[in-house]
Design a protein around this motif. Sequence first.
Motif, PDB file in Angstrom:
ATOM      1  N   THR A 121       0.729  -1.240  -0.080  1.00  0.00           N
ATOM      2  CA  THR A 121      -0.042  -0.156  -0.039  1.00  0.00           C
ATOM      3  C   THR A 121       0.770   1.262  -0.003  1.00  0.00           C
ATOM      4  OG1 THR A 121      -0.112   0.083   2.411  1.00  0.00           O
ATOM      5  CG2 THR A 121      -1.873  -1.189   1.139  1.00  0.00           C
ATOM      6  N   THR A 122       2.045   1.057   0.091  1.00  0.00           N
ATOM      7  CA  THR A 122       2.931   2.191   0.198  1.00  0.00           C
ATOM      8  C   THR A 122       3.024   3.212  -1.045  1.00  0.00           C
ATOM      9  OG1 THR A 122       4.410   1.111   1.589  1.00  0.00           O
ATOM     10  CG2 THR A 122       5.343   3.116   0.463  1.00  0.00           C
ATOM     11  N   SER A 123       2.881   4.275  -1.227  1.00  0.00           N
ATOM     12  CA  SER A 123       2.530   5.038  -2.538  1.00  0.00           C
ATOM     13  C   SER A 123       3.740   5.415  -3.028  1.00  0.00           C
ATOM     14  CB  SER A 123       2.085   6.408  -2.039  1.00  0.00           C
ATOM     15  OG  SER A 123       3.128   7.145  -1.308  1.00  0.00           O
ATOM     16  N   LEU A 128       9.695   7.019  -3.719  1.00  0.00           N
ATOM     17  CA  LEU A 128      10.438   7.688  -4.574  1.00  0.00           C
ATOM     18  C   LEU A 128      11.225   8.613  -3.510  1.00  0.00           C
ATOM     19  CD1 LEU A 128       8.685   8.685  -7.798  1.00  0.00           C
ATOM     20  CD2 LEU A 128      10.327   6.939  -7.274  1.00  0.00           C
ATOM     21  N   VAL A 129      10.666   9.254  -2.559  1.00  0.00           N
ATOM     22  CA  VAL A 129      11.629  10.002  -1.511  1.00  0.00           C
ATOM     23  C   VAL A 129      12.431   9.141  -0.753  1.00  0.00           C
ATOM     24  CG1 VAL A 129      11.471  11.232   0.779  1.00  0.00           C
ATOM     25  CG2 VAL A 129       9.401  11.559  -0.872  1.00  0.00           C
ATOM     26  N   TYR A 155      14.819   0.760  -4.230  1.00  0.00           N
ATOM     27  CA  TYR A 155      14.907   0.739  -5.787  1.00  0.00           C
ATOM     28  C   TYR A 155      13.542  -0.195  -5.965  1.00  0.00           C
ATOM     29  CZ  TYR A 155      15.975  -0.557 -10.642  1.00  0.00           C
ATOM     30  OH  TYR A 155      16.029  -0.846 -12.012  1.00  0.00           O
ATOM     31  N   LEU A 156      13.825  -1.377  -5.389  1.00  0.00           N
ATOM     32  CA  LEU A 156      12.774  -2.572  -5.681  1.00  0.00           C
ATOM     33  C   LEU A 156      11.330  -1.751  -5.224  1.00  0.00           C
ATOM     34  CD1 LEU A 156      14.700  -5.584  -4.451  1.00  0.00           C
ATOM     35  CD2 LEU A 156      14.373  -5.029  -6.816  1.00  0.00           C
ATOM     36  N   ASP A 157      11.615  -1.197  -3.916  1.00  0.00           N
ATOM     37  CA  ASP A 157      10.122  -0.786  -3.664  1.00  0.00           C
ATOM     38  C   ASP A 157       9.484   0.092  -4.425  1.00  0.00           C
ATOM     39  OD1 ASP A 157      10.027  -2.041  -0.890  1.00  0.00           O
ATOM     40  OD2 ASP A 157      11.234  -0.715   0.068  1.00  0.00           O
ATOM     41  N   ALA A 158      10.347   1.133  -4.788  1.00  0.00           N
ATOM     42  CA  ALA A 158       9.874   2.187  -5.868  1.00  0.00           C
ATOM     43  C   ALA A 158       9.262   1.496  -7.200  1.00  0.00           C
ATOM     44  CB  ALA A 158      10.848   3.191  -6.172  1.00  0.00           C
TER      45      ALA A 158
END
Length: 378
Positions: A121-123, A128-129, A155-158
């Motif tokens: 659910t992380t935007s 990116l921040v 990087y993977l999260d974004a």
Amino acid sequence: MKNEGSLLLSDYAAEIAATDVLNSHDFNPVLQGLYGEVGGIMATAKKNVRERTAYPGFKKAAVEEFGDTLWYLAAICRRLQIPLEDIFAEATNHGNFRNIGVASDVAEGALAYIAVPVDSTTSLDTTLVRLGQSAAALLGSTPTRITLISFARAYLDAMHAAKLAFSEVARGNLRKARGAFLEPQAEDLAGLDFDSDFGIEEQLPRNFKIRVNQRGSGKSYLQWKGVFIGDPLTDNIADHDGYRFHDVFHFSYAAILHWSPVMRALIRHKRKSNPRYDEEQDSGRAIVVEEGVSAWIFSRAKELNFFENQEKVSLGLLKTIGEFVAGYEVEKCPLKLWERAILDGYAVFRQLKANQGGWIIGNREQRTITYMPLESEK
């Protein structure tokens, strides 16, 4: 390396290494490059938020920006002699990821694991921040394994928040980088002969000689096999820049890229036996695209003395050409081949301009185009 499915990061790193022409002992260019590409990811995301449906190219642009970032991360790992796959393996060995077992498409392994972020659910803005902060942490000193792992995790999260597939990002970057920086080999050019399955009357000629002659009126005339083709041309501009000889670029595309709807129209070698090719690849719109590409490149070439004494064409220009020709068969050609077609074509153009005419000699088998003065015909 397989053509479809998963892509081993070790394969990616090995295949991409030859495109790294930066100083192998200087970290600054690659660190600054990575930081700049992260900025590119943010700019792309911002544009998507601002324009929404008016920016349908978000996914393609995001794949490219994430791919370029991966290139720089691989370059940093190469300089530190740390395997790229190790950095990502440690990045996902974390409570924020869970492993899902899947049937492997690698012959040597029956089972593979996909690391999936636990919090889906992380935007995108939030990830990116974090990505920007982790990129900034790499600047100013030699990166450490810990800071690289932290960056890889962000990087993977974004990438997950942007809903992109890692294999698509890596493969896209591999094609782009090798196509732009490495001279294509025979295997790279396999399948890039777009009319070999057609009759000789519907092929671009394998070898051709085009006579170009400027008359006293200032107009240039083309002859193929002794027959005039096309219309007499002038520069059509107050600044007499030689554009009357611009057909040489179409002949260069034909010889080196094996593509030129304009030349097909000039010599009446359209692929009419296949209505789809005739309509989608050889007719009006394709001709306009080729003329547009040639005119746009010419406007840039004038600023660079028509590429005299230059051995490269800027990557930005080549990428724009790729956007121009998207959807046409020539999009399969690596950018390095476009670079050759441009530089070799302009080498002949400069001689035509200087001598007010000459012979254009094309060889599709060798993918070459050369100049011969008119005096040689005597």
